[in-house]
Design a protein around this motif. Structure first.
Motif, short mmCIF file in Angstrom:
data_model
loop_
_atom_site.label_atom_id
_atom_site.label_comp_id
_atom_site.label_asym_id
_atom_site.label_seq_id
_atom_site.Cartn_x
_atom_site.Cartn_y
_atom_site.Cartn_z
N UNK A 174 0.87 -1.17 0.00
CA UNK A 174 0.00 0.00 0.00
C UNK A 174 0.91 1.23 0.00
N UNK A 175 0.36 2.32 -0.52
CA UNK A 175 1.20 3.51 -0.70
C UNK A 175 1.37 4.32 0.58
N UNK A 176 0.64 4.00 1.63
CA UNK A 176 0.81 4.75 2.87
C UNK A 176 -0.02 4.18 3.98
N UNK A 177 0.05 4.83 5.13
CA UNK A 177 -0.67 4.35 6.31
C UNK A 177 -2.17 4.44 6.08
N UNK A 178 -2.87 3.41 6.52
CA UNK A 178 -4.32 3.39 6.38
C UNK A 178 -4.96 3.76 7.72
N UNK A 179 -6.18 4.25 7.64
CA UNK A 179 -6.91 4.58 8.86
C UNK A 179 -6.87 6.04 9.22
N UNK A 262 -8.62 -2.05 13.58
CA UNK A 262 -9.93 -2.01 12.92
C UNK A 262 -10.00 -0.86 11.93
N UNK A 263 -9.43 0.27 12.32
CA UNK A 263 -9.48 1.41 11.41
C UNK A 263 -8.64 1.16 10.17
N UNK A 264 -7.49 0.59 10.36
CA UNK A 264 -6.62 0.35 9.22
C UNK A 264 -7.27 -0.63 8.25
N UNK A 265 -7.98 -1.60 8.79
CA UNK A 265 -8.59 -2.61 7.92
C UNK A 265 -9.93 -2.17 7.39
N UNK A 266 -10.72 -1.54 8.25
CA UNK A 266 -12.09 -1.24 7.86
C UNK A 266 -12.34 0.21 7.53
N UNK A 267 -11.53 1.09 8.03
CA UNK A 267 -11.76 2.51 7.84
C UNK A 267 -11.54 2.87 6.39
N UNK A 268 -12.57 3.34 5.71
CA UNK A 268 -12.45 3.62 4.29
C UNK A 268 -11.94 5.02 4.03
N UNK A 269 -11.93 5.38 2.76
CA UNK A 269 -11.71 6.73 2.31
C UNK A 269 -10.30 7.23 2.54
N UNK A 270 -9.34 6.30 2.57
CA UNK A 270 -7.95 6.74 2.63
C UNK A 270 -7.41 7.05 1.24
N UNK A 271 -7.92 6.33 0.24
CA UNK A 271 -7.49 6.53 -1.15
C UNK A 271 -6.01 6.24 -1.37
N UNK A 272 -5.40 5.54 -0.40
CA UNK A 272 -4.11 4.95 -0.72
C UNK A 272 -4.34 3.87 -1.78
N UNK A 273 -3.29 3.51 -2.50
CA UNK A 273 -3.41 2.48 -3.52
C UNK A 273 -2.91 1.15 -3.00
N UNK A 274 -3.62 0.09 -3.33
CA UNK A 274 -3.13 -1.28 -3.16
C UNK A 274 -2.41 -1.63 -4.46
N UNK A 275 -1.20 -2.11 -4.35
CA UNK A 275 -0.41 -2.45 -5.53
C UNK A 275 0.08 -3.88 -5.41
N UNK A 276 -0.15 -4.68 -6.43
CA UNK A 276 0.47 -6.00 -6.53
C UNK A 276 1.56 -5.93 -7.58
N UNK A 295 6.61 2.76 -0.63
CA UNK A 295 5.40 1.96 -0.47
C UNK A 295 5.59 0.93 0.64
N UNK A 296 4.50 0.63 1.34
CA UNK A 296 4.56 -0.27 2.48
C UNK A 296 4.16 -1.68 2.06
N UNK A 297 5.07 -2.61 2.29
CA UNK A 297 4.75 -3.99 1.93
C UNK A 297 3.82 -4.58 2.99
N UNK A 298 2.68 -5.10 2.55
CA UNK A 298 1.72 -5.62 3.52
C UNK A 298 1.51 -7.12 3.42
#
Lengths: 325, 325
Positions: A174-179, A262-276, A295-298
């Protein structure tokens, strides 16, 4: 004959409110982004006329409705306008494209002043270099904005990055911190109304009020060989399932850090990108070369579409279901 | 760790309502218009990926809000969907283009069934050969639809026809009788609720429920040398002023016939095209050659922007001002 009398519902005036408004928007846009290039027609005709290169056209739409996607007790009308345009741009970013143009359909209740809404839209248009080239103004019971955005890739480049291209063994980033957005919303909700203004520039509150589209990140990831990509709009734990569904794969994530889980997983509207990507070092090098945050490897893409795990537990499909009743 | 518990507002499910809905729309669209051409991506990713030729891109948006642009006591949800897509296509027609793709942002109240709305949108997409290639579904206090449409011209052809090209001495045409939609609305309003169904296929009621975009007419007029063009959405007596304003000219109309005079002048939503042309015989011959109804000559473009006359009287600027409060 005498001039016809207006039937019920008709009004008479030297120019309509809509016409005057269009003039205002056109002038305000020109102040931020200049005039339309030679040969193009922006706001003010039946449709915009836009030049287009040889590459594919990306096209998306998104909408923001007051009371559904934005609480106007907590954020401003300008924030709502910003968000409406930025989340559509985020969809273009998630394909690896750059935004080119926006058209905007606005609804406002009778008697309300949409000026700040327009300002927010124009701020976002300037931030993402995405001129508003047309629009529609309408009455509506609540404030709402629907934005459609075109996007482009450079000629002869890597194709648009779909959700469906992830393969077994690909690395997930992911391109950055979620939540952040969810945490900012929580902060606004817990604050007394009179003190909310003090938080306006708090980074978490700002992440909620003025979400960023990761245009440079998406562009860079595409060119660095990303196999699948999407933006996190409804929360990682539903959007990651969507990417895995589209690709017919599973995933395994080590435990996440930051914000609350919970916020990182469920909290929406971050608009970071998931990249494979099959080539993690290339992605990391490209981001460093473009002066972007690393980018943060998850986690990792796995072969079994039934495997969707966080640590050693199944990851439930959680997401904001505000979008349709 | 244990799977995180959903915070307030989160829901859990195997697929979201939105995801299921997207699948439905994709299948229903394919049944009407086939699958996406090779290399294109339609509904289901962050943005559509569309091929585009060397010509310019036309782009427009329009919205329809229940209770503002459509009275759901009088017309169906399917009619609202039809109208939303068709009025945006009409904007493309008014530039002389053909529609290529639509993206659709839909808002519906929680618990309502948007199926008929989607059916109407799909009917219009099939009628205008304009696939819906993306969309957004959202909660909203009333039913609303915002549609953005792309349009194209053929390569190396006459350019898009703007509102601003009319010159002194040009002949003014409309593509058909005005006032039909207003007359149909009046008929529906005067009917008892129980009998409205009997009028469903009355031509005037149909003009109100299922407005047509004059795509062939606009395309033909552009190729026949039209100097200015726009669609009649708010009524001839405001839209003709808009064309004259944009072109810096006046106009003189002999007395109109058909419907009632007030409806013909003020009744909006006919979506007939206003066409200015220096070469009336060429326009008439082109329409005849394309098997289109003969365009109706309504008047002449005059040099003085202050001259806006019907017969020997000034024509007031009348129009439906429902669009913004």
């Amino acid at each position: 004959v005498a001039p016809p009398k207006p039937p019920e519902g008709l009004q008479v005036g030297p120019t309509s409110a809509e016409d005057a408004f269009i003039q205002h928007i056109r002038a305000a846009l020109a102040a931020r982004l200049g005039d339309a290039p030679e040969g193009e027609v922006w706001i003010g005709d039946d449709a915009a006329v836009l030049s287009w290169g040889p590459g594919p056209l990306l096209l998306t739409t998104d909408s923001v409705v007051a009371g559904v996607h934005a609480d106007l007790d907590l954020v401003g009308l300008d924030d709502l306008g910003w968000k409406a345009l930025s989340v559509a741009v985020s969809d273009i970013a998630a394909m690896g494209g750059r935004p080119r143009h926006a058209v905007v359909a606005i609804g406002v209740p009778a008697g309300s002043a949409p000026g700040p809404l327009i300002e927010g839209l124009l701020d976002a248009a300037a931030a993402w270099h995405c001129p508003i080239v047309g629009g529609d103004l309408s009455g509506a019971p609540v404030v709402l904005v629907a934005v459609a955005v075109t996007g482009a890739l450079e000629e002869g480049s890597a194709p648009a990055v779909r959700r469906s291209g992830a393969s077994t063994g690909d690395h997930l980033f992911v391109t950055g911190a979620l939540g952040s957005s969810a945490a900012g919303l929580r902060r606004l909700r817990s604050a007394e109304a009179a003190t909310r203004g003090e938080f306006a520039d708090d980074p978490l509150v700002r992440a909620h009020r003025r979400p960023r589209a990761r245009v440079d990140e998406g562009w860079t990831a595409r060119r660095a060989g990303a196999s699948a990509m999407m933006d996190v709009s409804d929360g990682l734990s539903i959007d990651l399932h969507r990417l895995a569904d589209a690709s017919g794969v599973g995933f395994a994530l080590p435990l996440a850090e930051g914000a609350t889980l919970a916020e990182a997983l469920g909290g929406g509207e971050d608009y970071e990108l998931i990249i494979a990507t099959p080539d993690a070092p290339a992605l990391e090098a490209a981001f460093a070369g473009a002066d972007l945050p690393a980018p943060q490897r998850i986690g990792t893409v796995t072969a079994d579409p039934g495997q969707r795990v966080l640590g050693d537990q199944p990851l439930a499909r959680l997401g904001w279901e505000h979008r349709i009743g």
